[in-house]
Write an enzyme that holds these catalytic residues in place. Structure first.
Site, short mmCIF file in Angstrom:
data_model
loop_
_atom_site.label_atom_id
_atom_site.label_comp_id
_atom_site.label_asym_id
_atom_site.label_seq_id
_atom_site.Cartn_x
_atom_site.Cartn_y
_atom_site.Cartn_z
CB CYS A 2 2.74 1.16 13.66
SG CYS A 2 3.89 -0.39 12.88
NE ARG A 27 -1.22 4.72 10.69
CZ ARG A 27 -0.34 6.06 10.33
NH1 ARG A 27 -0.93 7.10 9.86
NH2 ARG A 27 1.11 5.68 9.91
CD1 TRP A 71 -0.82 -4.29 9.31
CD2 TRP A 71 1.52 -4.15 8.78
NE1 TRP A 71 -0.56 -5.47 7.66
CE2 TRP A 71 0.73 -4.67 7.64
CE3 TRP A 71 2.62 -4.07 8.39
CZ2 TRP A 71 1.03 -5.60 6.63
CZ3 TRP A 71 2.95 -4.90 6.96
CH2 TRP A 71 2.14 -5.55 6.40
CG ASN A 97 4.58 4.08 12.00
OD1 ASN A 97 5.08 3.18 11.76
ND2 ASN A 97 4.12 5.05 11.27
N GLY A 98 7.82 2.88 11.63
CA GLY A 98 8.83 2.23 11.30
C GLY A 98 9.49 1.37 11.26
CD GLU A 454 -8.99 0.03 -7.51
OE1 GLU A 454 -7.48 -0.20 -7.89
OE2 GLU A 454 -10.05 0.37 -6.62
CE LYS A 458 -10.74 -1.41 -3.54
NZ LYS A 458 -9.48 -0.07 -3.38
CD GLU A 461 -8.20 -3.43 -1.57
OE1 GLU A 461 -8.19 -2.60 -2.10
OE2 GLU A 461 -7.20 -3.28 -0.89
CG HIS A 477 -2.65 -13.42 -26.06
ND1 HIS A 477 -2.23 -14.43 -26.30
CD2 HIS A 477 -2.29 -13.09 -25.42
CE1 HIS A 477 -2.66 -13.39 -27.72
NE2 HIS A 477 -3.27 -12.48 -27.02
CE LYS A 576 -7.48 4.40 3.51
NZ LYS A 576 -7.73 4.39 2.49
#
Ligand code: G6P
Length: 581
Positions: A2, A27, A71, A97-98, A454, A458, A461, A477, A576
Site C-alpha cells: 500500500c 509498490r 494491495w 498502510n500496514g 535469481e 525473474k 515473477e 536428485h 515491490k
C-alpha cells in the site's frame, strides 16, 4: 505494498495526490482512492489502474487531501474496500498502510456501540475509533487516543471535515513528510515528492505529525519533538520512463552506470573496524536480496575464510540460531517487514548489525548500527534488476573493505563495459524457446548457483512461467524426472572450476531431450556445440561474468514477458515493498 500520499497547500490536492499515487504504483496495488477536505469530505475510490481512472479523481475539490494505493490483505480488491475509509457520518477520512491486528475485536466493540461498517478491511475501524474520540475540534488528541487502541503496524493519514489539518502517524510502516514552500506533503516514500520538493523529514516509529496551514509539527508520546529536515538528491527524471517502454528495461539499461557508481562509492573508511574481522557473518534478506546474500556467502567464505550463513528473513524469526559475529541485512527498499524483524532480533542478541540498502532514511537505516548504500537510484519496476547488481557491487566491495585491499575492485574494473556489451546480445532464439514453455529450469554451480536462482525468480515473477533455479548437481536428485523436450533448461557454464562438470551435466540433460540455453564465455566452441542456443559473455574475470550473466537473465525474463504481453512493471499479485510479514 500500500502507498500513501497526503497534501495541504494551495494546489489542487486531488491532482497532486493522483500524481503522487502514480509514482507509488511500483509498490504494487489493486485499487486506489483519494479524499479531499473542502471543507466537506469528498471521496473517489476505485478498483483498477490509476492510469485509466486517476484523472476522474481530479474533479474532487479542495487543497487538502489524502490518497492511497491498496494491495489487498483484508477483503478482496474492490471499490468498497479501497481507501480512504470514512466514519459513520462521512466526516472523517482515513488511509492506512500496514495491518491492524486487533481490528476484529475493535470492530465488534464499535458495532455494539452502533457504528456501521461498510468494508471488510482492517482499516475502517480507525475511522470509527477517531469518530468515537473526536470532540469537534481536537483531531490530534482523537488520533492519539485511537492509536493507543491499535495493535499491529501502521502508517496513517487522517483528515476531518471542517478542519484544515491532516494528521500523519507512523508506527512500523514507513512515512515521510515533504516540506515545500507553504505546502506540506506526506508519503510512504520520497518518490511522490520528487518534482515538488527536495526537503524531507523521515518520521520515526511512534511519531504523530500535524500538517496544517502554518506548517508541520511532530509529537512523540504527546510531546513535541524535533525531526531533522534532510535533502534528497534523487532526480524526478529517474521516476519517469525516459522513452523506454517499461521501467524494467530502463533500469536494466542503467546497470553499467549503477554498478560502476556503487562499486566506487566506498572509501576504505566506509567500514568501521569492528566489522572487518568477525568470527562469523549472518546475512538475512528476502527475494532477490537473498540471492545476492548467497553470492556473498560463496565469495566471502572462499576469499576471507569467514563462515557466512545466509538466511531468509521470513524464516529467521522462527528459529534461534546461535548468533555470533555480525548480522548483515540486505534490502533494496529498506522496508521489508521480515528483514526488519530479523534485524531487530539480531539487535536483541547484541550482534553488531550492518544494513545494505538503496534508500536513504529507510527504516532499516534507523535500526542498523551501520549502513552501506547502493547507488541504484529509485527502482520502480517490481522486479529487482539494477538494485540486484548494485547489491552485488556493495557485497563484492565489502569483501575488499574487510580484507583491506582493492583486489575485487581491480578485478571488476571493466564490469560496466562488459555489462554494456551484453545489453546488445541477440537473445531472440532464447526467447523463442522460453516463450511457449510451461516449466523452465535454471542451473548453475558454485557462485553461479545463486545467479540461477535469481534468473528463475525473474522469469516467474514477470512472465508467469514456472521456473525453478537449481544447483546443477541436484537436478539428478528428483527434477530429472521432469526433463523432456518440453522443459527447457538455462544452463550457466562459465569457465573455471565448475566448467567440466557443468558440461557433463548439460550432456546428461541433453540426453533427456531438454532444449538447452547455454550461457558461457564467448568463443567456447565445446559449449556452443552441445547447446541449442548459446549466449556468449565477453571474456572477462569470473566476477564480471557473474554480473554480466545476471544481466542476460534479466533480459531473457523481460523479453519473454513482453512477448507474452505480461504487465512487466507491475506483475499480478506482487508488491515491490513487502511491508507486512
Ligand atoms: C519483493 C520484491 C522483490 C524483492 C523482495 C525483497 O518481493 O518484489 O523484488 O527482492 O521484495 O525486497 P527488499 O526491498 O528487501 O530488497
Amino acid at each position: 505494498m500500500c502507498g500513501i500520499v497526503g497534501y495541504i497547500g494551495s494546489r489542487n490536492a486531488a491532482r497532486v495526490i493522483v500524481d503522487g499515487l502514480q509514482k507509488l504504483e511500483y509498490r504494487g496495488y489493486d485499487s486506489f482512492g483519494v479524499a479531499t477536505n473542502n471543507p466537506r469530505i469528498e471521496v473517489f475510490k476505485r478498483k483498477g489502474k490509476i492510469s485509466e481512472m486517476g484523472s476522474d479523481a481530479w474533479s474532487l475539490h479542495g487543497t487538502i487531501g489524502i490518497g492511497h494505493t491498496r494491495w489487498a490483505t483484508h477483503g478482496e480488491p474492490s471499490d468498497r474496500n479501497a481507501h480512504p475509509h470514512l466514519d459513520c457520518r462521512g466526516r472523517i477520512a482515513v488511509v492506512h498502510n500496514g495491518i491492524i491486528e486487533n481490528y476484529a475485536a475493535l470492530t465488534r466493540e464499535l458495532r455494539e456501540r452502533g457504528h456501521e461498517f461498510r468494508s471488510e478491511t482492517d482499516t475502517e475501524v480507525v475511522a470509527h475509533l477517531v469518530e468515537e474520540f473526536y470532540d469537534g475540534s481536537d483531531l490530534r488528541t482523537a488520533v492519539e487516543k485511537t492509536v493507543a487502541r491499535l495493535e499491529g503496524s501502521f502508517a496513517l493519514l487522517v483528515t476531518v471535515e471542517g478542519l484544515e489539518e491532516v494528521i500523519a502517524v507512523r508506527d512500523s510502516s514507513p512515512l515521510v513528510l515533504g516540506i515545500g514552500d507553504r505546502e506540506v506533503f506526506a508519503a510512504s516514500d520520497v518518490t511522490p515528492l520528487l518534482g515538488y520538493t527536495e526537503r524531507v523529514v523521515y518520521l520515526e516509529d511512534g511519531d504523530l505529525a500535524t500538517l496544517d496551514r502554518e506548517g508541520w509539527r511532530v509529537y512523540s508520546h504527546g510531546h513535541p519533538v524535533r525531526r531533522r529536515v534532510e535533502h534528497v538528491d534523487w532526480d524526478v527524471e529517474t521516476v519517469k520512463k525516459g522513452g523506454f517502454p517499461h521501467f524494467m528495461l530502463k533500469e536494466i539499461y542503467e546497470e553499467p552506470r549503477v554498478f560502476h557508481d556503487t562499486l566506487h562509492g566506498f572509501a576504505a573508511s566506509s567500514l568501521p573496524e569492528r566489522y572487518r574481522h568477525p568470527p562469523e557473518i549472518t546475512v538475512v534478506a528476502c527475494g532477490s536480496s537473498y540471492h545476492a546474500g548467497l553470492v556473498f556467502k560463496y565469495l566471502c567464505e572462499s576469499t576471507c575464510r569467514i563462515p557466512v550463513r545466509a538466511e531468509l528473513g521470513s524464516e529467521f524469526k522462527y528459529f534461534t540460531p546461535p548468533l555470533k559475529g555480525i548480522v548483515t541485512v540486505i534490502t533494496q527498499s529498506g522496508e521489508t517487514a521480515d528483514t526488519l524483524a530479523a534485524l531487530k532480533k539480531a539487535r536483541a542478541y547484541n550482534c553488531p548489525t550492518l544494513a545494505i540498502t538503496n534508500v536513504l532514511g529507510s527504516t532499516v537505516t534507523r535500526i542498523a548500527d551501520h549502513t552501506l548504500y547502493m547507488r541504484a537510484g529509485p527502482e520502480i519496476s517490481v522486479a529487482a534488476t539494477k538494485s540486484f547488481v548494485a547489491q552485488l557491487a556493495v557485497l563484492m566491495r565489502l569483501i575488499d573493505l574487510m580484507r583491506g585491499n582493492d583486489r575485487l575492485l581491480t578485478a571488476l574494473e571493466q564490469a560496466n563495459t562488459v555489462i554494456g556489451e551484453v545489453l546488445l546480445l541477440d537473445i531472440d532464439r532464447a526467447v523463442e524457446i522460453c516463450r511457449p514453455a510451461e516449466h523452465l529450469f535454471y542451473v548453475g554451480r558454485g557462485l553461479f548457483y545463486p545467479i540461477a536462482l535469481e534468473g528463475a525468480l525473474k522469469m516467474k515473477e514477470i512472465s508467469y512461467i514456472h521456473a525453478e533455479g537449481y544447483a546443477a548437481g541436484e537436478l539428478k536428485h528428483g527434477p530429472f524426472a521432469l526433463l523432456s523436450d518440453q522443459t527447457p533448461v538455462v544452463a550457466l557454464c562459465p569457465p573455471g572450476d565448475t566448467y567440466s562438470i557443468m558440461l557433463s551435466n548439460i550432456k546428461e540433460m541433453k540426453a533427456r531431450k531438454a532444449p538447452i540455453i547455454g550461457i558461457g564465455a564467448s568463443g567456447d566452441r565445446e559449449l556452443t556445440d552441445i547447446v541449442d542456443v548459446f549466449l556468449p559473455i565477453p571474456e572477462s574475470p569470473e566476477l564480471v561474468q557473474l554480473v554480466a550473466t545476471s544481466v542476460v537473465l534479466q533480459q531473457l525474463a523481460y523479453r519473454t514477458a513482453v512477448a507474452l504481453e505480461c504487465d512487466v512493471d507491475q506483475p499480478r499479485n506482487l508488491a515491490k515493498s513487502v511491508t507486512v510479514e
